[in-house]
Design an enzyme around this catalytic site. Structure first.
Site, PDB file in Angstrom:
ATOM      1  N   LEU A  66       0.814  -1.225   0.000  1.00  0.00           N
ATOM      2  CA  LEU A  66       0.000   0.000   0.000  1.00  0.00           C
ATOM      3  C   LEU A  66       0.843   1.269   0.000  1.00  0.00           C
ATOM      4  O   LEU A  66       1.922   1.316   0.595  1.00  0.00           O
ATOM      5  CB  LEU A  66      -0.920   0.000   1.224  1.00  0.00           C
ATOM      6  CG  LEU A  66      -1.876  -1.197   1.320  1.00  0.00           C
ATOM      7  CD1 LEU A  66      -2.729  -1.110   2.593  1.00  0.00           C
ATOM      8  CD2 LEU A  66      -2.775  -1.301   0.090  1.00  0.00           C
ATOM      9  N   GLY A  69      -1.529   6.370  -2.794  1.00  0.00           N
ATOM     10  CA  GLY A  69      -2.602   6.238  -3.795  1.00  0.00           C
ATOM     11  C   GLY A  69      -3.737   5.394  -3.238  1.00  0.00           C
ATOM     12  O   GLY A  69      -4.918   5.755  -3.331  1.00  0.00           O
ATOM     13  N   HIS A  70      -3.397   4.251  -2.639  1.00  0.00           N
ATOM     14  CA  HIS A  70      -4.423   3.397  -2.028  1.00  0.00           C
ATOM     15  C   HIS A  70      -5.129   4.142  -0.891  1.00  0.00           C
ATOM     16  O   HIS A  70      -6.344   4.073  -0.733  1.00  0.00           O
ATOM     17  CB  HIS A  70      -3.800   2.130  -1.447  1.00  0.00           C
ATOM     18  CG  HIS A  70      -3.104   1.260  -2.459  1.00  0.00           C
ATOM     19  ND1 HIS A  70      -1.734   1.090  -2.478  1.00  0.00           N
ATOM     20  CD2 HIS A  70      -3.584   0.512  -3.474  1.00  0.00           C
ATOM     21  CE1 HIS A  70      -1.416   0.269  -3.469  1.00  0.00           C
ATOM     22  NE2 HIS A  70      -2.503  -0.102  -4.090  1.00  0.00           N
ATOM     23  N   GLN A 207      -7.903   6.311 -10.765  1.00  0.00           N
ATOM     24  CA  GLN A 207      -7.787   6.761 -12.155  1.00  0.00           C
ATOM     25  C   GLN A 207      -6.490   6.258 -12.790  1.00  0.00           C
ATOM     26  O   GLN A 207      -6.397   6.086 -13.997  1.00  0.00           O
ATOM     27  CB  GLN A 207      -7.825   8.299 -12.168  1.00  0.00           C
ATOM     28  CG  GLN A 207      -7.739   8.924 -13.526  1.00  0.00           C
ATOM     29  CD  GLN A 207      -8.899   8.490 -14.403  1.00  0.00           C
ATOM     30  OE1 GLN A 207     -10.039   8.582 -13.999  1.00  0.00           O
ATOM     31  NE2 GLN A 207      -8.581   7.983 -15.583  1.00  0.00           N
ATOM     32  N   ARG A 246       4.843  -0.985  -7.745  1.00  0.00           N
ATOM     33  CA  ARG A 246       6.028  -1.509  -8.452  1.00  0.00           C
ATOM     34  C   ARG A 246       7.196  -0.518  -8.449  1.00  0.00           C
ATOM     35  O   ARG A 246       8.311  -0.899  -8.826  1.00  0.00           O
ATOM     36  CB  ARG A 246       5.666  -1.852  -9.892  1.00  0.00           C
ATOM     37  CG  ARG A 246       4.773  -3.072 -10.018  1.00  0.00           C
ATOM     38  CD  ARG A 246       4.578  -3.435 -11.476  1.00  0.00           C
ATOM     39  NE  ARG A 246       3.938  -4.723 -11.662  1.00  0.00           N
ATOM     40  CZ  ARG A 246       2.630  -4.906 -11.831  1.00  0.00           C
ATOM     41  NH1 ARG A 246       1.825  -3.870 -11.809  1.00  0.00           N
ATOM     42  NH2 ARG A 246       2.132  -6.117 -12.010  1.00  0.00           N
TER      43      ARG A 246
HETATM   44  P1  AMP Z   1      -3.322  -2.218  -6.926  1.00  0.00           P
HETATM   45  O1  AMP Z   1      -3.006  -2.584  -5.521  1.00  0.00           O
HETATM   46  O2  AMP Z   1      -2.147  -1.717  -7.706  1.00  0.00           O
HETATM   47  O3  AMP Z   1      -4.130  -3.267  -7.634  1.00  0.00           O
HETATM   48  O4  AMP Z   1      -4.276  -0.963  -6.841  1.00  0.00           O
HETATM   49  C1  AMP Z   1      -5.449  -0.971  -6.065  1.00  0.00           C
HETATM   50  C2  AMP Z   1      -6.228   0.272  -6.361  1.00  0.00           C
HETATM   51  O5  AMP Z   1      -5.451   1.421  -6.068  1.00  0.00           O
HETATM   52  C3  AMP Z   1      -6.633   0.365  -7.843  1.00  0.00           C
HETATM   53  O6  AMP Z   1      -7.943   0.872  -7.928  1.00  0.00           O
HETATM   54  C4  AMP Z   1      -5.632   1.339  -8.381  1.00  0.00           C
HETATM   55  O7  AMP Z   1      -6.084   2.046  -9.529  1.00  0.00           O
HETATM   56  C5  AMP Z   1      -5.452   2.274  -7.196  1.00  0.00           C
HETATM   57  N1  AMP Z   1      -4.206   3.002  -7.319  1.00  0.00           N
HETATM   58  C6  AMP Z   1      -2.968   2.496  -7.533  1.00  0.00           C
HETATM   59  N2  AMP Z   1      -2.074   3.489  -7.654  1.00  0.00           N
HETATM   60  C7  AMP Z   1      -2.761   4.647  -7.524  1.00  0.00           C
HETATM   61  C8  AMP Z   1      -2.403   6.025  -7.552  1.00  0.00           C
HETATM   62  N3  AMP Z   1      -1.146   6.426  -7.757  1.00  0.00           N
HETATM   63  N4  AMP Z   1      -3.376   6.937  -7.378  1.00  0.00           N
HETATM   64  C9  AMP Z   1      -4.671   6.561  -7.172  1.00  0.00           C
HETATM   65  N5  AMP Z   1      -5.069   5.274  -7.128  1.00  0.00           N
HETATM   66  C10 AMP Z   1      -4.128   4.332  -7.302  1.00  0.00           C
END
Ligand code: AMP
Length: 374
Positions: A66, A69-70, A207, A246
């Site tokens: 996390l 963004g999350h 987004q 990542r």
């Molecule tokens: P992930 O853990 O990468 O599958 O992401 C989980 C959620 O967090 C997804 O809805 C992503 O689009 C969102 N997410 C990931 N990175 C960002 C970011 N930099 N800004 C906003 N939301 C994000």
């Protein structure tokens, strides 16, 4: 609040070690302010109770590792719901057979710590909130095993693999789907399972993953799923790089070069904002940036440079993701790009090469919405 891990199941099939579940074991850090659920029935029990008490659930699906963004999705969910469910599950079916499932970062303890911290913050907001202001808090983490998520057949990443899948075509074949053919089948399938397990009033997506947002909205509409889809703007570093789990693999050199993706998209946006509407003008501005950065890198020695490939730079319709020759100003468009940062060829003593010592290839994706002109 309970400190128990609910519904723990053992998963002893031969495939289990390949599935790399998110939480290493039940001895991992246990949170104080919310419950962790590893299986569906206990989570459903809580969901039913909340429904009976007229509480609302905002659901934030994640793969862990996390970052801010999350957390921004969680903050938004707290504004609109009394209870927030967060899932942490690294879904194997969205990784192709040659992709980075095994190297995807898994950071359970620090994830729990971050979720507790945001919950403390939300509790303080709650204490100060006026009447009618929704100020939810995280009440449940859903961290299922792969045996729970895929209860019959082992999860397959093969293109012609067997199993129960949700496919959303042709959307899933575009952009990311071009080089990752099983990706959105995996995403749609796991989201359908997660939505069924949590039955949220609202779901929150970033987004940052624009194609995912379009596909999830389409899935919710086409399958009459009773939830509202909320899209939250991309959280970025101060120089514009989109936050991503990542990014820990980038290191300083690839991070600096990888910023080209954002610079390229901003240049393309600038061209649109300056009144251009043709694909050639808008994407030409982006390609000028990636081309320049790449030729600068190519001129450097292997111990100084970071090479990348442009997978795509796209200008597409916001709903269909069909490529556009011209942006219709009343409709706008989606600018998106993917760069594949290659492993560093040579590293230097003392250099910060990121987790994995610069050897892990990193796919960077980003996008900017071209807003309709009024
Ligand atoms: P992930 O853990 O990468 O599958 O992401 C989980 C959620 O967090 C997804 O809805 C992503 O689009 C969102 N997410 C990931 N990175 C960002 C970011 N930099 N800004 C906003 N939301 C994000």
């Amino acid at each position: 609040m309970s400190r128990l891990v609910k519904g723990v199941r053992s998963f002893s099939s031969a495939a289990s070690s390949l599935l790399a579940d998110t939480t290493a074991s039940t001895s991992a850090r246990q949170p104080k302010s919310f419950q962790v659920f590893r299986d569906v029935p206990q989570l459903r029990q809580l969901r039913r109770k909340l429904l009976q008490n007229e509480r609302t659930v905002g659901f934030v699906p994640t793969m862990g590792a996390l970052h801010e963004g999350h957390i921004s999705l969680i903050r938004e969910a707290a504004r609109e719901n009394t209870d927030i469910f967060v899932s942490i599950y690294v879904n194997p079916t969205q990784f192709g057979v040659n992709e980075d499932l095994s190297s995807y970062p898994r950071t359970w303890d620090s994830d729990v710590e971050k979720l507790e911290k945001i919950n403390d913050e939300l509790a303080r907001v709650q204490a100060k909130a006026g009447p009618g202001q929704a100020t939810g808090r995280i009440t449940a983490i859903f961290a299922p095993t792969s045996k729970v998520m895929y209860p019959t057949l082992p999860p397959s990443s093969e293109i012609d693999g067997q199993g129960s899948f949700v496919t959303i075509t042709p959307l899933s074949t575009k952009l990311e789907g071009g080089s990752r053919p099983v990706f959105f089948r995996g995403v749609a399938t796991v989201c359908m399972k997660l939505f069924n397990a949590t039955t949220p009033d609202r779901v929150y997506f970033g987004q940052k993953d624009v194609q995912q947002t379009v596909i999830i909205k389409r899935m919710v509409r086409d399958f009459h799923i009773g939830t509202e889809v909320r899209i939250i703007s991309t959280a970025r570093e101060s120089d514009g790089l989109a936050l991503s789990s990542r990014n820990v693999y980038l290191g300083d050199r690839r991070r600096a070069v990888g910023l080209a993706i954002y610079r390229a998209l901003k240049a393309a946006e600038g061209s649109y904002l300056a009144g251009k509407t043709s694909r050639a003008d808008i994407l030409g501005a982006a390609r000028a940036i990636t081309g320049q950065v790449l030729s600068e890198q190519n001129a450097l020695s292997p111990s100084e440079r970071a090479l990348f490939e442009v997978d795509y730079i796209s200008l597409a319709d916001p709903e269909t993701l069909e490529e556009l020759d011209v942006v219709e100003p009343t409709k706008g468009g989606v600018l998106s790009a993917a760069l594949k940062m290659a492993p560093l060829e040579e590293t230097n003593a003392g250099e910060n090469c990121g987790l994995g010592d610069g050897k892990v290839p990193v796919r960077l994706i980003d996008n900017i919405i071209l807003q309709p002109r009024s």
